[in-house]
Scaffold this motif. Structure first.
Motif, mmCIF file in Angstrom:
data_model
loop_
_atom_site.group_PDB
_atom_site.id
_atom_site.type_symbol
_atom_site.label_atom_id
_atom_site.label_comp_id
_atom_site.label_asym_id
_atom_site.label_seq_id
_atom_site.Cartn_x
_atom_site.Cartn_y
_atom_site.Cartn_z
ATOM 1 N N ASP A 1 0.382 36.816 65.540
ATOM 2 C CA ASP A 1 -0.686 37.726 65.977
ATOM 3 C C ASP A 1 -2.073 37.227 65.570
ATOM 4 N N LEU A 2 -2.147 36.419 64.511
ATOM 5 C CA LEU A 2 -3.455 35.896 64.086
ATOM 6 C C LEU A 2 -4.035 34.914 65.092
ATOM 7 N N GLN B 1 3.172 35.025 61.627
ATOM 8 C CA GLN B 1 1.862 35.668 61.846
ATOM 9 C C GLN B 1 1.236 35.219 63.165
ATOM 10 N N THR C 1 2.172 42.483 58.093
ATOM 11 C CA THR C 1 1.969 41.377 57.161
ATOM 12 C C THR C 1 1.273 41.908 55.914
ATOM 13 N N GLU D 1 7.443 47.041 69.540
ATOM 14 C CA GLU D 1 7.591 46.018 68.508
ATOM 15 C C GLU D 1 6.473 46.175 67.484
ATOM 16 N N ARG E 1 -1.955 44.150 57.376
ATOM 17 C CA ARG E 1 -2.177 44.100 58.821
ATOM 18 C C ARG E 1 -0.904 44.519 59.550
ATOM 19 N N ASN F 1 6.350 40.467 57.426
ATOM 20 C CA ASN F 1 5.947 39.228 56.755
ATOM 21 C C ASN F 1 5.336 39.553 55.391
ATOM 22 N N GLU G 1 0.634 44.839 63.615
ATOM 23 C CA GLU G 1 0.416 44.552 65.032
ATOM 24 C C GLU G 1 1.491 45.305 65.812
ATOM 25 N N GLN H 1 6.393 38.822 69.489
ATOM 26 C CA GLN H 1 5.524 38.173 68.516
ATOM 27 C C GLN H 1 5.781 36.669 68.449
#
Lengths: 345, 308
Positions: free
Chosen positions: A333-334, A331, B148, B144, B223, B212, B225, A69
């Motif tokens: 991933d955004l 973040q 968030t 992984e 969210r 997060n 991931e 990430q």
């Protein structure tokens, strides 16, 4: 060149300022977290020789953050810590850890490896996540500090409240990071003054240079009462880079503040950073200015440029959209989401 | 079937509402802690009996199933184990059998202490199980997970227990998805140093979780991931399998969506968003809806299975 005094003055206009040096942590963002052991040893030795009081080391996002990430570090945390510890004779070794990216076990291992200053970080309204980890640092006998990331995202009063909360949890120094390089000196002055009024421990300021304000903001922080200022050699850090250490030391010297750092040796350490750590000079390029204005985490610069380039979209548009969504560090991933949406437009 | 809820914060009250809305369950009692006056008033307004007397009130209430969203489920289970109730444990770091309804509900049918893992675990386990089934669980080299959550969607317990959230979620992926033993290197952070080696081919089955909390306003939906290193995954086929997995979750959590899936060589990525539906929770609090709806679904399953 005027040599710095070797004793701290007690007059308010020439207070001691502790320079905290995250070159080997924040600088990782500028090189994709790829610093190796030999590079770290070389810089740590030079910083130690310059009398820099705290040398912080780690992945760009701190202990435990090496990941797909955020980016994988070239070497494990344990190797970084062992390497830097061996290189330091006078300086304290610092580490940075944000709950959610790292854990209490990472802190335990770091203190076992000789970390003496442990920064526990949280996003600007989330000081509550630091409670147990600050307690752990105190229990382990290291110095506990708390820092609020992306501090421009909330108001002055809230920052003071959050810092006061961290002090209740055991923080021995508290402060704010201008993670996006968004502040102007008046912003910093107002925030640091409010925090100083709310706590009775040293206050920390960590700047980024997106709007070319990092040294000026750090000076404003000192004038408003901050006692710990973060600065990196040659400004080596995320985005446009951090407050440039050797320049700040020179400025503080002219202002009559005592840092305990030998300027000549700090300049030599900065040369080591330039020659051995950096693949290009820290620069305020167009993307850096724009992301600072948009209030986006400086560490997003490299991943945004890479994703925008691969997809053929304008990186400034990516930063504008990330700013609109108030993306925070962690973040990453955004970035892919935003790039994908822009490509379809 | 009679149910009790221990904990009267945001999660506890939402659970009480869901239990009240279930045809199989009757919310007999909501127990709060010392600072839960407001929560207990809300529970009373729903028509639930309320108590600040802690576990004693639960054992006296003659219930069949207990939902625990307090911070002390380990102590509670020690006292409940002899009473014959089923404990649905929503506390991170608890010791019960870890369950995600669409992944392994049946394997928990004979268990009395069920552990709902974490909201992040509930979001990613269906995705990871699908990827591992597609690629072969032994072929998975690294997993992984990054979640968030909106700051406003999590309470004090979550903030205090981020280490446990990470450890529990990592354990659940190891046990349920990879079929491994959670014990070796299962502690919080244990995956970090090992995970480091994954890129060098040394980290077989390593799991890393990052969490997060975002202060962004308006608050974004929950969210998650996932990134999985696993050779031999075919993107088009995986997309169809993930669509089916998501549809199964939507049967009880309608705001659950897999919003992205892509395969790049050995790297498989998928993204999940979860919104809360209906008027009971703000839309961003999909994490709360997901874990609570999963817990209620498991209680209903228990109620129907044991129905004489």
């Amino acid at each position: 060149m005027q040599a710095p005094s070797t004793t701290p003055s007690t007059s308010p206009s020439s207070r001691r300022v502790v320079i905290h040096d995250p070159t080997l942590r924040d600088g990782q963002h500028a090189v994709g977290h790829r610093l190796g052991a030999a590079q770290m040893a070389a810089y740590a030795r030079a910083a130690d020789a310059a009398g820099i009081p705290v040398v912080e080391v780690g992945h760009g996002n701190g202990l435990g953050a090496s990941s797909l990430q955020i980016g994988r570090a070239a070497i494990p945390d344990s190797v970084m810590l062992t390497t830097v510890r061996q290189a330091l004779t006078r300086a304290q070794m610092g580490v940075f850890m944000a709950p959610g990216w790292g854990t209490g076990d990472d802190i335990r291992r770091a203190v076992d490896h000789g970390a003496e200053v442990v920064r526990v970080a949280a996003h600007c309204t989330e000081a509550a996540v630091t409670e147990r980890h600050l307690g752990l640092v105190r229990e382990l006998g290291a110095q506990a500090q708390a820092v609020l990331l992306m501090s421009h995202m909330t108001g002055v009063e809230q920052l003071a409240v959050q810092c006061a909360q961290a002090v209740c949890f055991g923080a021995q120094a508290v402060g704010i990071m201008d993670s996006a390089g968004h502040y102007l000196p008046a912003d910093v002055c107002e925030r640091i003054a409010a925090i100083c009024a709310a706590v009775d421990v040293p206050v920390i300021f960590h700047g980024h240079n997106n709007l070319s304000m990092a040294v000026a903001n750090s000076v404003a922080a000192v004038q408003a009462g901050a006692g710990v200022i973060d600065a990196c050699a040659r400004g080596f850090g995320a985005g446009a880079g951090n407050t440039q250490l050797e320049a700040l030391v020179a400025v503080l010297e002219r202002m009559g503040h005592w840092t305990g750092i030998d300027l000549r040796a700090a300049l030599a350490a900065a040369d080591v950073a330039e020659q051995q750590l950096m693949d290009r000079p820290a620069a305020i390029d167009s993307v850096a200015v724009f992301s600072g204005l948009a209030g986006v985490f400086s560490g997003f610069k490299r991943p945004v440029l890479a994703a925008a380039d691969a997809a053929g979209v304008d990186p400034l548009e990516v930063f504008a959209e990330l700013g609109r969504r108030q993306a925070v560090a962690g973040q990453e991933d955004l970035i892919g989401v935003v790039v994908g949406e822009l490509r379809q437009r | 079937m009679r149910a009790a809820v221990i904990g009267a914060g945001q999660l506890g009250i939402d659970l009480a509402r869901r239990i009240c809305g279930s045809p199989w369950l009757d919310c007999a009692l909501v127990v709060g802690g010392p600072s839960s006056d407001r929560g207990l008033r809300l529970a009373a307004a729903l028509g639930c009996a309320v108590s600040a007397a802690g576990l004693e009130a639960v054992t006296a209430a003659d219930v069949d199933v207990v939902f625990d969203v307090s911070n002390a489920s380990a102590r509670h289970w020690a006292d409940l184990v002899a009473t014959g109730v089923v404990l649905l444990d929503l506390t991170p770091g608890s010791s019960g059998t870890m369950v995600a309804p669409t992944v392994n509900a049946a394997s928990a049918d004979s268990c009395w202490h069920l552990n709902l893992v974490s909201c992040g675990g509930q979001a990613v386990l269906p995705v990871l199980e699908t990827i591992a089934r597609h690629g072969g669980r032994d072929a998975v080299q690294y997993v992984e997970v990054v979640t968030t959550a909106a700051a406003a969607s999590v309470g004090r317990h979550t903030r205090l227990n981020l280490d446990e959230y990470i450890a529990t979620t990592q354990d659940a992926v190891r046990q349920i998805v990879l079929g491994g033993d959670a014990a070796p290197g299962a502690g919080p952070g244990a995956g970090h140093e090992a995970g480091h080696g994954a890129g060098h081919g040394a980290g077989h089955g390593v799991v890393k979780v990052l969490a997060n909390l975002t202060p962004a306003l308006p608050a974004p939906a929950f969210r998650a991931e996932v990134a999985v290193i696993c050779p031999g995954v075919e993107e088009r086929a995986l997309r169809a399998e993930l669509a089916a997995a998501a549809a199964a979750v939507r049967a009880f959590a309608p705001g659950y969506q897999i919003v992205a899936c892509r395969v790049d060589g050995d790297l498989v990525r998928a993204s999940v968003t979860v919104t809360a539906t209906g008027a009971r929770l703000p839309a961003y609090a999909g994490n709360v809806e997901l874990i609570n709806a999963a817990a209620v679904l498991l209680a209903e399953r228990y109620a129907t299975l044991r129905k004489p």
